[in-house]
Scaffold this motif. Structure first.
Motif, mmCIF file in Angstrom:
data_model
loop_
_atom_site.group_PDB
_atom_site.id
_atom_site.type_symbol
_atom_site.label_atom_id
_atom_site.label_comp_id
_atom_site.label_asym_id
_atom_site.label_seq_id
_atom_site.Cartn_x
_atom_site.Cartn_y
_atom_site.Cartn_z
ATOM 1 N N SER A 47 116.973 2.417 -2.099
ATOM 2 C CA SER A 47 117.518 1.056 -2.082
ATOM 3 C C SER A 47 116.577 0.081 -1.381
ATOM 4 C CB SER A 47 118.920 1.026 -1.488
ATOM 5 O OG SER A 47 118.872 1.529 -0.201
ATOM 6 N N TYR A 48 115.695 0.608 -0.517
ATOM 7 C CA TYR A 48 114.757 -0.310 0.141
ATOM 8 C C TYR A 48 113.412 -0.403 -0.587
ATOM 9 C CZ TYR A 48 117.977 -1.155 3.903
ATOM 10 O OH TYR A 48 119.078 -1.564 4.611
ATOM 11 N N SER A 49 113.176 0.487 -1.595
ATOM 12 C CA SER A 49 111.898 0.424 -2.332
ATOM 13 C C SER A 49 111.912 -0.801 -3.222
ATOM 14 C CB SER A 49 111.716 1.639 -3.233
ATOM 15 O OG SER A 49 111.887 2.792 -2.533
ATOM 16 N N LYS A 50 110.873 -1.556 -3.157
ATOM 17 C CA LYS A 50 110.784 -2.763 -3.989
ATOM 18 C C LYS A 50 109.428 -2.784 -4.682
ATOM 19 C CE LYS A 50 114.734 -4.707 -2.935
ATOM 20 N NZ LYS A 50 115.791 -4.185 -3.704
ATOM 21 N N LEU A 71 115.572 -10.025 -13.472
ATOM 22 C CA LEU A 71 116.962 -9.554 -13.418
ATOM 23 C C LEU A 71 117.089 -8.201 -12.720
ATOM 24 C CD1 LEU A 71 118.069 -10.548 -17.038
ATOM 25 C CD2 LEU A 71 118.839 -11.605 -14.906
ATOM 26 N N SER A 72 115.949 -7.538 -12.502
ATOM 27 C CA SER A 72 116.010 -6.208 -11.889
ATOM 28 C C SER A 72 116.130 -6.310 -10.364
ATOM 29 C CB SER A 72 114.752 -5.417 -12.254
ATOM 30 O OG SER A 72 114.640 -4.299 -11.422
ATOM 31 N N LYS A 73 117.060 -5.519 -9.809
ATOM 32 C CA LYS A 73 117.244 -5.536 -8.347
ATOM 33 C C LYS A 73 116.085 -4.819 -7.649
ATOM 34 C CE LYS A 73 122.157 -6.177 -7.978
ATOM 35 N NZ LYS A 73 123.046 -5.619 -8.975
ATOM 36 N N LYS A 74 115.322 -4.050 -8.414
ATOM 37 C CA LYS A 74 114.219 -3.282 -7.817
ATOM 38 C C LYS A 74 112.997 -4.163 -7.556
ATOM 39 C CE LYS A 74 116.633 0.365 -8.735
ATOM 40 N NZ LYS A 74 117.776 -0.484 -9.079
ATOM 41 N N VAL A 75 112.965 -5.339 -8.203
ATOM 42 C CA VAL A 75 111.757 -6.174 -8.123
ATOM 43 C C VAL A 75 111.940 -7.264 -7.077
ATOM 44 C CG1 VAL A 75 110.251 -7.711 -9.452
ATOM 45 C CG2 VAL A 75 111.218 -5.677 -10.529
ATOM 46 N N SER A 76 110.994 -7.328 -6.129
ATOM 47 C CA SER A 76 111.145 -8.332 -5.071
ATOM 48 C C SER A 76 110.495 -9.647 -5.464
ATOM 49 C CB SER A 76 110.542 -7.823 -3.766
ATOM 50 O OG SER A 76 109.204 -7.453 -3.985
ATOM 51 N N ASN A 77 109.351 -9.591 -6.120
ATOM 52 C CA ASN A 77 108.751 -10.843 -6.587
ATOM 53 C C ASN A 77 107.875 -10.629 -7.816
ATOM 54 O OD1 ASN A 77 107.045 -9.550 -4.672
ATOM 55 N ND2 ASN A 77 105.706 -11.323 -4.777
ATOM 56 N N ILE A 78 107.729 -11.735 -8.567
ATOM 57 C CA ILE A 78 107.020 -11.669 -9.849
ATOM 58 C C ILE A 78 106.016 -12.812 -9.897
ATOM 59 C CG2 ILE A 78 107.339 -11.742 -12.375
ATOM 60 C CD1 ILE A 78 110.470 -11.279 -11.230
ATOM 61 N N ILE A 79 104.806 -12.491 -10.348
ATOM 62 C CA ILE A 79 103.795 -13.549 -10.509
ATOM 63 C C ILE A 79 103.367 -13.554 -11.972
ATOM 64 C CG2 ILE A 79 101.603 -14.484 -9.652
ATOM 65 C CD1 ILE A 79 101.873 -12.345 -7.343
ATOM 66 N N LEU A 80 103.406 -14.723 -12.598
ATOM 67 C CA LEU A 80 102.953 -14.821 -13.992
ATOM 68 C C LEU A 80 101.674 -15.644 -14.040
ATOM 69 C CD1 LEU A 80 103.634 -14.779 -17.241
ATOM 70 C CD2 LEU A 80 104.227 -17.142 -16.775
ATOM 71 N N VAL A 167 100.973 -6.427 -0.854
ATOM 72 C CA VAL A 167 101.324 -5.186 -0.159
ATOM 73 C C VAL A 167 102.402 -4.441 -0.952
ATOM 74 C CG1 VAL A 167 102.160 -4.235 2.046
ATOM 75 C CG2 VAL A 167 100.834 -6.366 2.015
ATOM 76 N N GLY A 168 102.302 -3.117 -0.974
ATOM 77 C CA GLY A 168 103.328 -2.294 -1.625
ATOM 78 C C GLY A 168 102.995 -1.977 -3.069
ATOM 79 N N ARG A 169 103.962 -1.321 -3.712
ATOM 80 C CA ARG A 169 103.732 -0.885 -5.099
ATOM 81 C C ARG A 169 103.783 -2.065 -6.060
ATOM 82 N NH1 ARG A 169 106.130 4.623 -6.796
ATOM 83 N NH2 ARG A 169 104.260 5.221 -5.673
ATOM 84 N N LYS A 170 102.880 -2.027 -7.065
ATOM 85 C CA LYS A 170 102.801 -3.134 -8.023
ATOM 86 C C LYS A 170 102.832 -2.607 -9.451
ATOM 87 C CE LYS A 170 99.079 -3.802 -5.696
ATOM 88 N NZ LYS A 170 99.182 -3.371 -4.330
ATOM 89 N N LEU A 171 103.353 -3.458 -10.333
ATOM 90 C CA LEU A 171 103.278 -3.172 -11.764
ATOM 91 C C LEU A 171 102.626 -4.373 -12.427
ATOM 92 C CD1 LEU A 171 104.029 -1.784 -14.491
ATOM 93 C CD2 LEU A 171 106.234 -2.933 -14.351
ATOM 94 N N THR A 389 109.615 2.481 -9.288
ATOM 95 C CA THR A 389 109.954 2.016 -7.934
ATOM 96 C C THR A 389 110.381 3.209 -7.094
ATOM 97 O OG1 THR A 389 110.828 0.050 -9.001
ATOM 98 C CG2 THR A 389 111.237 0.231 -6.674
ATOM 99 N N TRP A 390 111.102 4.142 -7.713
ATOM 100 C CA TRP A 390 111.611 5.294 -6.975
ATOM 101 C C TRP A 390 110.594 6.429 -6.856
ATOM 102 C CZ3 TRP A 390 117.148 5.659 -9.550
ATOM 103 C CH2 TRP A 390 117.933 4.628 -9.024
ATOM 104 N N ALA A 391 109.626 6.460 -7.784
ATOM 105 C CA ALA A 391 108.717 7.615 -7.827
ATOM 106 C C ALA A 391 107.945 7.760 -6.520
ATOM 107 C CB ALA A 391 107.747 7.450 -8.991
#
Ligand code: FAD
Length: 428
Positions: A47-50, A71-80, A167-171, A389-391
């Motif tokens: 629940s804390y992984s973003k 719309l995903s609760k797993k995503v903290s921020n998005i850059i386009l 910082v952190g995991r990115k897609l 996000t969970w992996a």
């Protein structure tokens, strides 16, 4: 004096078995507590992984990907990153068509088709790329705390440093179209597999100065044969192919046409596909032949347009066609380009990279409905986001990547099997 101790063997057995049961229960309890604690820790971790999502390209696919991520609760921020400014994006004239499956998916994202300029025909929704983009940008501005829309910003090698600093995991999702190089500069293999779709086609477009840019329903006519006898191309009747499919689509201002036919060896097709050998000297004969081919194709498109246009639009004359009609001079083989690698993970920067839309797969032929192929990768995006996000282990990372690449493979396989049959050769 020793008093002999008498013990009842049944009692001894009872004590021993009670002790054994006690030990078993203790062990079970310990295991249960261990599992429960592990699950609790894992659920806290989950629940804390973003995830931070970076999208390259703000075409229809890129913006829809941004919406899925928003719309995903797993995503903290998005850059386009989109190199065009809003005005140019919203004026893109090309038509996009959504099939019923895509419409259903877009409704899950709360896309309100009642507020989108376009038209319905046989459960397909037709609109302009610019109209859809404008609508999505309005929706996305509501997520301004989470979404950073960098319009007018080209994604280049220098931008990679900016992404790496996050910082952190990115897609990173490369949605920069069929000519984009975002995926390549980020590190995705740039090899494409070319599949023949066993058909030939030609496309044309005409731009006119009318105000109606609202899409009109597609017209599709099957089994049309062209008589090229007037140009000295005679068709042996026994060899006659099954006939062309002619399609008219787009809006009143930007009209598109295409003709398509399944592959076969007929004189007519050979003549319409003939490409002159560039190595032979450019004599008058060659120039005349080239001119003749161009005239044949232009006349075919003018005739098709004037015969099958919608009632509300005017015919095009030869002189208008000379100025405004752009068309393929010869029939070409219709192909599907499939990116071989669609997902990769960089351990050092904890970044996943995928390609979507025309950056992942596209045809060299606009069928009027082929956006569906470009959009087909998005329905599983939310699940992929959750998986990555969970992996936490190498195994779960591999599992997520396998899930993504299998889905990409399925999309192409299904299109190769049914794509043209559904979008071109089926009577609408
Ligand atoms: C003439 C024409 C007619 C068409 N007709 C139809 C039709 O009838 N029906 C249909 O369904 N589809 C049609 N299409 C196809 C449809 O437009 C595409 O399927 C759809 O646009 C693909 O969307 P996309 O987001 O993958 O790519 P694109 O729409 O190509 O968007 C890519 C975006 O990435 C941006 N970009 C590229 N490089 C960078 C970079 N380095 N940094 C930042 N941004 C970048 C571009 O500016 C662009 O906005 C047509 C296309 C054309 C050209």
């Amino acid at each position: 004096m020793n008093v002999p101790v008498k013990c009842d063997p049944r009692e001894v057995l009872f004590v021993h078995s009670s002790l054994a049961i006690y030990h078993i229960l203790c062990s079970v309890l310990m295991v249960a507590i261990f599992i429960a604690t592990k699950r609790l820790v894992e659920s806290f971790r989950r629940s804390y992984s973003k995830l931070t999502v970076v999208v390259i390209g703000g075409g229809p696919v890129g913006l829809t990907a941004v919406l899925v991520a928003a719309l995903s609760k797993k995503v903290s921020n998005i850059i386009l990153f989109e190199e065009m400014f809003r005005n140019n994006l919203c004026n893109k004239p090309s038509q996009i068509a959504f099939n019923p499956k895509t419409v259903k998916f877009l409704r899950t994202l709360d896309i309100d088709f009642d507020n989108l300029e376009g038209c319905w025909s046989n459960d397909y929704f037709y609109t302009r790329s610019g109209v859809y983009t404008d609508y999505l940008l309005c929706v996305l501005y509501k997520f301004n705390k989470k979404v950073d829309l960098k319009l007018g910003t080209k994604f280049t090698r220098d931008t990679i440093k900016e992404v790496d600093k996050v910082v952190g995991r990115k897609l990173v999702i490369a949605c920069d179209g069929s000519n984009g190089n975002g995926a390549r500069i980020m590190g995705l293999n740039d090899e494409f597999l070319q599949h023949s779709l066993n058909a030939y086609g030609a496309v044309a477009g005409v731009d006119r100065l009318v105000h109606g840019a609202v899409p009109v329903p597609e017209t599709s006519v099957q089994n049309i044969l062209f008589d090229l006898g007037a140009y000295g191309i005679l068709v042996d009747e026994r060899q006659e192919p099954q006939g062309f499919t002619v399609k008219l689509f787009g809006n009143l201002r930007h009209r598109y046409m295409n003709i398509a036919i399944p592959k076969c060896e007929s004189t007519l097709l050979k003549s319409m596909r003939l490409v002159l050998d560039r190595s032979i000297p450019h004599t008058d004969v060659v120039s005349n032949l080239e001119l003749l081919f161009t005239i044949i194709m232009r006349n075919i498109f003018i005739k098709c347009f004037n015969t099958y246009k919608s009632e509300v639009e005017s015919s095009i004359s030869e002189s208008t066609a000379l100025k405004t009609l752009k068309f393929s001079p010869r029939l070409f083989e219709i192909k599907l380009s499939q990116r071989l690698e669609t997902v990769v993970y960089f351990k050092e920067t904890d970044t996943f990279l995928i390609a979507e839309g025309e950056a992942a797969r596209c045809t060299n032929f606009h069928t009027g409905k082929d956006i569906n192929l470009a959009m087909d990768g998005l329905p599983i995006l939310n699940r992929f986001i959750t998986m990555i996000t969970w992996a936490s282990s190498e195994h779960s990372i591999m599992e997520a990547m396998l899930f993504k690449s299998r889905s990409a493979e399925r999309i192409c396989k299904s299109f190769l099997k049914n794509g043209l049959r559904d979008t071109v050769f089926s009577p609408s």
